[in-house]
Design an enzyme around this catalytic site. Structure first.
Site, PDB file in Angstrom:
ATOM      1  N   TYR A   8      -8.290   8.688   0.674  1.00  0.00           N
ATOM      2  CA  TYR A   8      -8.922   7.493   1.256  1.00  0.00           C
ATOM      3  C   TYR A   8     -10.421   7.699   1.522  1.00  0.00           C
ATOM      4  O   TYR A   8     -10.990   7.013   2.369  1.00  0.00           O
ATOM      5  CB  TYR A   8      -8.204   7.103   2.542  1.00  0.00           C
ATOM      6  CG  TYR A   8      -6.913   6.322   2.306  1.00  0.00           C
ATOM      7  CD1 TYR A   8      -6.940   5.067   1.712  1.00  0.00           C
ATOM      8  CD2 TYR A   8      -5.673   6.824   2.687  1.00  0.00           C
ATOM      9  CE1 TYR A   8      -5.778   4.346   1.487  1.00  0.00           C
ATOM     10  CE2 TYR A   8      -4.498   6.100   2.471  1.00  0.00           C
ATOM     11  CZ  TYR A   8      -4.562   4.858   1.872  1.00  0.00           C
ATOM     12  OH  TYR A   8      -3.416   4.126   1.664  1.00  0.00           O
ATOM     13  N   GLU A  36      -6.546   7.490  -8.802  1.00  0.00           N
ATOM     14  CA  GLU A  36      -5.413   7.636  -7.870  1.00  0.00           C
ATOM     15  C   GLU A  36      -4.170   8.193  -8.584  1.00  0.00           C
ATOM     16  O   GLU A  36      -3.449   9.005  -8.019  1.00  0.00           O
ATOM     17  CB  GLU A  36      -5.105   6.286  -7.210  1.00  0.00           C
ATOM     18  CG  GLU A  36      -6.209   5.870  -6.253  1.00  0.00           C
ATOM     19  CD  GLU A  36      -5.919   4.570  -5.507  1.00  0.00           C
ATOM     20  OE1 GLU A  36      -4.872   3.939  -5.756  1.00  0.00           O
ATOM     21  OE2 GLU A  36      -6.756   4.197  -4.669  1.00  0.00           O
ATOM     22  N   ASN A  73       1.414  -0.863   6.934  1.00  0.00           N
ATOM     23  CA  ASN A  73       1.687  -1.996   6.036  1.00  0.00           C
ATOM     24  C   ASN A  73       2.541  -1.654   4.811  1.00  0.00           C
ATOM     25  O   ASN A  73       2.440  -2.299   3.770  1.00  0.00           O
ATOM     26  CB  ASN A  73       0.384  -2.707   5.645  1.00  0.00           C
ATOM     27  CG  ASN A  73      -0.561  -1.823   4.867  1.00  0.00           C
ATOM     28  OD1 ASN A  73      -0.319  -0.634   4.715  1.00  0.00           O
ATOM     29  ND2 ASN A  73      -1.625  -2.408   4.357  1.00  0.00           N
ATOM     30  N   HIS A 124       0.979   0.759  -0.629  1.00  0.00           N
ATOM     31  CA  HIS A 124      -0.399   0.788  -1.125  1.00  0.00           C
ATOM     32  C   HIS A 124      -0.373   0.537  -2.623  1.00  0.00           C
ATOM     33  O   HIS A 124       0.575   0.944  -3.301  1.00  0.00           O
ATOM     34  CB  HIS A 124      -1.034   2.163  -0.866  1.00  0.00           C
ATOM     35  CG  HIS A 124      -2.307   2.392  -1.628  1.00  0.00           C
ATOM     36  ND1 HIS A 124      -3.534   1.958  -1.175  1.00  0.00           N
ATOM     37  CD2 HIS A 124      -2.534   2.972  -2.851  1.00  0.00           C
ATOM     38  CE1 HIS A 124      -4.464   2.272  -2.080  1.00  0.00           C
ATOM     39  NE2 HIS A 124      -3.878   2.885  -3.102  1.00  0.00           N
ATOM     40  N   LYS A 132       4.617   3.839   2.055  1.00  0.00           N
ATOM     41  CA  LYS A 132       3.972   4.552   3.162  1.00  0.00           C
ATOM     42  C   LYS A 132       4.998   5.062   4.186  1.00  0.00           C
ATOM     43  O   LYS A 132       6.168   4.637   4.186  1.00  0.00           O
ATOM     44  CB  LYS A 132       2.964   3.609   3.826  1.00  0.00           C
ATOM     45  CG  LYS A 132       1.801   3.231   2.906  1.00  0.00           C
ATOM     46  CD  LYS A 132       0.741   2.468   3.677  1.00  0.00           C
ATOM     47  CE  LYS A 132      -0.414   2.082   2.778  1.00  0.00           C
ATOM     48  NZ  LYS A 132      -1.515   1.463   3.545  1.00  0.00           N
TER      49      LYS A 132
HETATM   50  P1  CMP Z   1      -4.292   0.317   1.735  1.00  0.00           P
HETATM   51  O1  CMP Z   1      -4.026  -0.654   0.648  1.00  0.00           O
HETATM   52  O2  CMP Z   1      -3.500   1.559   1.738  1.00  0.00           O
HETATM   53  O3  CMP Z   1      -5.845   0.716   1.741  1.00  0.00           O
HETATM   54  C1  CMP Z   1      -6.527   1.110   2.931  1.00  0.00           C
HETATM   55  C2  CMP Z   1      -5.713   0.937   4.162  1.00  0.00           C
HETATM   56  O4  CMP Z   1      -6.379   0.943   5.392  1.00  0.00           O
HETATM   57  C3  CMP Z   1      -5.053  -0.429   4.127  1.00  0.00           C
HETATM   58  O5  CMP Z   1      -4.042  -0.422   3.129  1.00  0.00           O
HETATM   59  C4  CMP Z   1      -4.565  -0.601   5.556  1.00  0.00           C
HETATM   60  O6  CMP Z   1      -3.283  -0.072   5.756  1.00  0.00           O
HETATM   61  C5  CMP Z   1      -5.540   0.280   6.332  1.00  0.00           C
HETATM   62  N1  CMP Z   1      -6.317  -0.511   7.273  1.00  0.00           N
HETATM   63  C6  CMP Z   1      -6.222  -0.415   8.599  1.00  0.00           C
HETATM   64  N2  CMP Z   1      -7.080  -1.245   9.201  1.00  0.00           N
HETATM   65  C7  CMP Z   1      -7.732  -1.912   8.242  1.00  0.00           C
HETATM   66  C8  CMP Z   1      -8.758  -2.901   8.233  1.00  0.00           C
HETATM   67  N3  CMP Z   1      -9.277  -3.394   9.359  1.00  0.00           N
HETATM   68  N4  CMP Z   1      -9.185  -3.347   7.038  1.00  0.00           N
HETATM   69  C9  CMP Z   1      -8.658  -2.849   5.872  1.00  0.00           C
HETATM   70  N5  CMP Z   1      -7.702  -1.896   5.841  1.00  0.00           N
HETATM   71  C10 CMP Z   1      -7.246  -1.433   7.004  1.00  0.00           C
END
Ligand code: CMP
Length: 137
Positions: A49, A126, A112, A115, A10
């Site tokens: 998303y 995806e 984070n 993904h 990311k």
């Molecule tokens: P990812 O695995 O990319 O899938 C969805 C993303 O939403 C997740 O990682 C997080 O980076 C982001 N995200 C932000 N806030 C939340 C939340 N409260 N719960 C889940 N995903 C979140």
């Protein structure tokens, strides 16, 4: 069972100069079938998303995922979907196990670092989102 999954490094991790370290770690566990560095448009991030549309974090997620370049990869290996999620660690880095990518490189739940697809159906969608069949080598 041999599987394929989609990985995204990311914008936070790319910006921090951690993409190479993350890719090296990924490559020690999986075969990289395809890889691209790209800047997602708002429309692409929103579509990628779409499953989270309407959730409180959706707009911020789209904003963040378009804040800089990402590196997307198709990975292959035994139980690649679950095993890559293990290597990533929990979505919230505070809950991620020691040694995982998110423990090492993530800043927060929203920033984070990486993904990974969460199931075979989403992995297929995806991977196809970023790579035409001819680029999967
Ligand atoms: P990812 O695995 O990319 O899938 C969805 C993303 O939403 C997740 O990682 C997080 O980076 C982001 N995200 C932000 N806030 C939340 C939340 N409260 N719960 C889940 N995903 C979140």
């Amino acid at each position: 069972m041999k599987q394929r999954t989609l990985s995204i490094v990311k914008p936070d991790a790319v910006r921090a100069g951690n993409a190479g370290k993350i890719i090296a770690e990924i490559e020690s566990h999986f075969r990289i079938v395809a890889m691209r560095k790209l800047q997602l448009s708002k429309a692409q991030a929103a579509a990628f998303y779409a499953v989270h549309a309407g959730k409180p974090f959706y707009n911020d997620l789209v904003e963040f995922m378009t804040s800089g370049p990402v590196v997307v990869m198709c990975l292959e290996g035994e139980d690649a979907i679950a095993n890559y999620r293990k290597l990533m660690g929990a979505t919230n880095p505070e809950k991620a196990e020691e040694g995982t990518l998110r423990k090492k490189y993530a800043e927060s739940m929203s920033h984070n670092a990486v993904h990974g697809s969460d199931a075979p159906e989403t992995a297929a969608v995806e991977v196809a989102f970023f790579f035409p069949g001819c680029d999967l080598i």
